[in-house]
Design an enzyme around this catalytic site. Structure first.
Site, short mmCIF file in Angstrom:
data_model
loop_
_atom_site.label_atom_id
_atom_site.label_comp_id
_atom_site.label_asym_id
_atom_site.label_seq_id
_atom_site.Cartn_x
_atom_site.Cartn_y
_atom_site.Cartn_z
N ALA A 111 -20.73 5.30 22.99
CA ALA A 111 -19.67 6.13 23.56
C ALA A 111 -18.42 5.29 23.82
CB ALA A 111 -20.14 6.80 24.85
N GLY B 70 -16.94 4.80 20.48
CA GLY B 70 -16.42 6.08 20.03
C GLY B 70 -15.13 6.45 20.73
N ASP B 71 -15.01 6.13 22.00
CA ASP B 71 -13.78 6.40 22.76
C ASP B 71 -12.60 5.67 22.11
OD1 ASP B 71 -12.22 7.28 25.13
OD2 ASP B 71 -12.23 5.15 25.62
N ALA B 72 -12.80 4.42 21.74
CA ALA B 72 -11.73 3.63 21.13
C ALA B 72 -11.36 4.17 19.75
CB ALA B 72 -12.15 2.17 21.03
N GLU C 220 -9.58 7.62 20.20
CA GLU C 220 -8.22 7.49 20.71
C GLU C 220 -7.28 6.93 19.65
OE1 GLU C 220 -5.49 6.61 24.44
OE2 GLU C 220 -7.63 6.96 24.67
#
Length: 118
Positions: A7, A10-12, A15
């Site tokens: 996660a 995945g966030d990076a 974004e």
């Protein structure tokens, strides 16, 4: 890798994709970029996007399983959102992280679908 690490990755990835997409739309003012990015990167927006992906049968059974593992990971929600929204957003980020590592073509397909480029 652990689901929260996926996660985090995945966030990076998510974004970065959103930022590149918004810049490609010709938005050149940082304030406007930030405001528009919230439509995609806030937990509330990610929950809405995930629910749309599921409701439109865009995700495979295996991908939904990854989302569920991410949702069920032992995380600590933000004070600015409810637990269900936070967990669904984490599930979407976990999916993006896993796809980035395992199937970059599908990762790009999902991200392009989210931004309407598909």
């Amino acid at each position: 890798m652990n689901n929260l690490v996926m996660a985090y990755l995945g966030d990076a990835v998510y974004e970065l994709h959103i930022r590149e997409y918004l810049i490609s739309q010709g938005i050149s003012k940082v304030g406007k970029l930030q405001k528009k990015s919230i439509e995609y990167v806030s937990a509330k927006s990610q929950r809405r996007i995930l629910e749309e992906l599921i409701n439109r049968n865009f995700l495979t059974t295996d991908e939904i399983e990854i989302v569920n593992r991410g949702r069920n990971a032992n995380s600590h929600p933000s004070k600015t959102t409810d637990i269900i929204t936070y967990k669904k957003a984490t599930g979407l980020e976990c999916l993006i992280g896993n796809l980035y590592k395992e199937n970059i073509e599908r990762c790009n397909e999902v991200l392009n679908y989210i931004t309407g480029e598909l």
